[in-house]
Structures are given as C-alpha cells and as structure tokens.
Design an enzyme around this catalytic site. Sequence first.
Site, short mmCIF file in Angstrom:
data_model
loop_
_atom_site.label_atom_id
_atom_site.label_comp_id
_atom_site.label_asym_id
_atom_site.label_seq_id
_atom_site.Cartn_x
_atom_site.Cartn_y
_atom_site.Cartn_z
N SER A 124 47.37 -77.56 -38.98
CA SER A 124 46.15 -78.34 -38.92
C SER A 124 45.06 -77.42 -38.37
CB SER A 124 46.38 -79.54 -37.97
OG SER A 124 45.18 -80.20 -37.70
N LYS A 175 45.99 -78.19 -43.58
CA LYS A 175 45.17 -79.38 -43.37
C LYS A 175 43.88 -78.95 -42.71
CE LYS A 175 45.67 -82.86 -39.75
NZ LYS A 175 46.62 -83.82 -39.14
N LYS A 184 40.38 -80.02 -40.90
CA LYS A 184 39.64 -81.11 -40.25
C LYS A 184 38.26 -81.18 -40.89
CE LYS A 184 42.53 -82.50 -37.01
NZ LYS A 184 42.96 -83.91 -36.88
N ASP A 231 41.61 -84.05 -42.93
CA ASP A 231 41.77 -85.11 -41.92
C ASP A 231 40.41 -85.38 -41.29
OD1 ASP A 231 42.51 -86.87 -39.94
OD2 ASP A 231 43.93 -85.52 -38.94
N GLU A 251 43.40 -87.76 -44.97
CA GLU A 251 43.95 -88.44 -43.79
C GLU A 251 42.87 -89.19 -43.02
OE1 GLU A 251 46.35 -85.76 -41.50
OE2 GLU A 251 46.40 -87.06 -39.72
N ASP A 306 46.79 -92.39 -40.22
CA ASP A 306 47.25 -91.85 -38.93
C ASP A 306 46.87 -92.89 -37.86
OD1 ASP A 306 47.40 -90.54 -36.45
OD2 ASP A 306 46.44 -88.70 -37.09
N LYS A 361 53.37 -90.31 -35.78
CA LYS A 361 53.45 -89.59 -34.49
C LYS A 361 54.28 -90.50 -33.60
CE LYS A 361 48.95 -87.40 -35.08
NZ LYS A 361 47.49 -87.51 -34.78
N GLY A 396 51.12 -84.22 -35.22
CA GLY A 396 51.15 -83.48 -33.97
C GLY A 396 49.94 -83.84 -33.12
O1 OSB Z 1 44.57 -86.41 -36.18
O2 OSB Z 1 46.37 -85.36 -36.48
C1 OSB Z 1 45.39 -85.59 -35.78
C2 OSB Z 1 45.34 -83.24 -32.77
C3 OSB Z 1 44.86 -84.09 -31.79
C4 OSB Z 1 44.52 -85.38 -32.13
C5 OSB Z 1 44.67 -85.82 -33.45
C6 OSB Z 1 45.17 -84.98 -34.43
C7 OSB Z 1 45.47 -83.66 -34.08
C8 OSB Z 1 45.91 -82.66 -35.05
C9 OSB Z 1 46.65 -81.47 -34.50
O3 OSB Z 1 45.64 -82.69 -36.23
C10 OSB Z 1 48.02 -81.33 -35.02
C11 OSB Z 1 48.77 -80.27 -34.24
O4 OSB Z 1 48.65 -79.10 -34.58
O5 OSB Z 1 49.47 -80.63 -33.27
MG MG Z 2 45.23 -87.15 -38.04
#
Ligand code: OSB
Ligand code: MG
Length: 368
Positions: free
Chosen positions: A135, A161, A163, A188, A213, A238, A262, A290
């Site tokens: 991510s 992924k 952001k 995402d 996402e 999510d 999660k 994550g």
């Molecule tokens: O939306 O998946 C998410 C991290 C913190 C809060 C929300 C998200 C995330 C990540 C990081 O996308 C995923 C990772 O590398 O742990």
């Molecule tokens: Mg997410």
Amino acid sequence: MRIESAELLTLELPLKFRFETSFGTQKSRRVLLLILQGEGLEGYAEGVMTELPLYREETVAGAKALLTETLLPSVLGKDFPNPEALRQALAPFRGNHQTKAMVEMAFWDLWAKSLGVPLADLLGGVKREVPVGVSLGIQPSIERTLELVEKHLAEGYKRIKLKIKPGWDVEVVRQVREAFPEAKLTVDANSAYRIYDDRVFRALDAFNLDYIEQPLAYDDLADHARLQARIQTPICLDESVLSKEGARVALSMDAGRVINIKVARVGGHAEAKKIHDLAEAFGIPVWMGGMLETGVGRAHAIHAATLPNYTLPGDTSSASRYWDEDIVNEALEAKAGMMPLPEGPGIGVTLNRERIERARIDRWRAGQ
Ligand code: OSB
Ligand code: MG
C-alpha cells in the site's frame, strides 16, 4: 484458561516512511501492546486504532481508557475455556471493535499456545505462506510514485495499491498504468469522495484496476451500491464493514464485490472468520488489510490470511519496510511476494523486550 494478569504498554514507534492518506499523514505510530498471562504463558495483541478518530471512530486514548477501566477488569481472574467464551463476555459492550479485538486476539494467541499449536491451525488455515502486495501512500510527486511502484514490483510484490484523494487520483493512476500495463493495480480513497464525484470513478474505471477501495463514506453502503451499479471495476469495502451482519447486508445490496478484512476492525478473529466464510458463500474474494502493524499485529494477520478465501494479495508486506527495529525477534519478510507463516505455537513471534522498553511511554498492569 484463566487470565491471571494483563499488561498494557504504550509505545511510540517511528515509521521508516511518511504515510499520507486522504485522512492524514503518519510519521510514527502510537501502539498499544497488550500482554495477557495465564498458566505461565503469554498472549499478545496490538491496538491498530489511530491517535485521532480519522479512520473509524476509535482512538488510542479511548482504547486505553476502555481497556483499563472496563474490558480488562471484566476478564481478569476469570477462566475462559475457549475464545468464544471470552468473546461472549465482551459481547454486551457495543462498538469499539478494535479495542475489544485486542483482548480477543491476545486470548487466541494465549489459547493456541496452551494447546501447543499455531493459531492458523485453530482458525482453519490451509496455507503456509500468503500472497502480499504493498500500500503506497500519497507521494510528493508522480515521479516518486513511479519509482516506488517499480521498486516494489521488482521485489516481487504481487499488487500495488495507491492511496488517492481529490486532486491526487486520475493523473497518477493514468501514469502508473501506462508505465506498468501488466501490474495488478488498485486504489484506496479512505472515504474521500461522494457519489456526485462519479466523474473521477468513470475515469478510474478505464485503467483495469482490480478494485477501488472504500471510495465513499466510512459509514455508507447505499451510495456504494449506487456507484457499483455505474462502474465495471469492483468496489472493495474496508471502513464500511464492521461485522458479519454488516457484510451480509453490503453483499446482498451489491455495495461491493471485494472485502478488505482487518481482524481488528471487525472485533477479532472469530468475526473475521465469519466474514471470510460469508464472502466465500457469496463468491466474493477477500484479502487481508493492514494498519501499519508491528510484528505482533502482522503475525496475527498472516495467521488469519491462511484461510482459503483470502485469494487476493493482502497488505501484510515485510516488517522491514515499516520499521528499523520491529518489536518482535522474528523477521517477518516476504520473498517474491509471499509472506511465510511465522512458525511455532500461537502467533509464532516472541517480544523483543529491550526494544519495547526503548519505545515505551506508558505501562499499566493488573492481576497477580
Ligand atoms: O485503508 O487500508 C487502509 C493504513 C492505515 C489506515 C488505513 C489503511 C492503511 C493502509 C496501510 O493502507 C496498509 C499497511 O501497509 O499496513
Ligand atoms: Mg483501506
């Protein structure tokens, strides 16, 4: 298994990278580490809640108060034959999934250790390694994004992924897709858009993304269903999925066609497994999300991701991406995009007490 004592540590851990999402930027993590003790064994879990309520409603400070004033006192000194009995003891307390999950997950670890088996075996895991992607946060430039995508693909990560947020969406995705036409690519938004932003989604729809996402509000399903009807790309939920019942409603109304599970967001391993099973029955793939975890939360996630319907690459990438010094002794490292299951009873990792002491800013303890 009687929970004889509990220790709650607050750690401040610097991240190796600055992680920017549509809801904010993180340079470090404030991590609650819960240690439950019983029968000479220890079970571990970490809090994934953010400091401010910017992801879901939960916060580190709120979790600390609820754990020390209510949740831990309600289980301390009590005997629970299995994690389901413990889950029932916490069930009357509404919401606060990430906080309740800490107690549930630490107990699963403790219970698995008392039986001498890996947690994955108790959850119904069927693999010894799980596919992972990365991510990537919002970067200062598109050039920097392209470099990072190239680097992680070269390392073997199976999915990238990105952001996104308003103003950092169509153009960055267009350029990444152009440079890497074959890559498994997703985005995402962490709830940064509204249904009337569908111009952005129609544009993103042309880039052959595996999924988009959480585009819309953290507490919405209805608009996600409206958006899903307008685009070809699957929506992945999510933030909007907190329980099996919520997932059932979401899938029945076609609010998404992929679920990011999660374990902590949904309240623990039992609920995560129920969502996994439900999605499988709907023919919907899931993947393990994550929250920038330390080795403790990461190990829990890897164990849970060994269930069969975790068919898409998860966010559980190598711990060394995040930390110069993880708080566990074992290196949780992916090779060619596959993350091996930490071996041994429970979650299969041991605490590095010296590193934990260096990162510790608070300590609470109760019990014998
Ligand atoms: O939306 O998946 C998410 C991290 C913190 C809060 C929300 C998200 C995330 C990540 C990081 O996308 C995923 C990772 O590398 O742990
Ligand atoms: Mg997410």
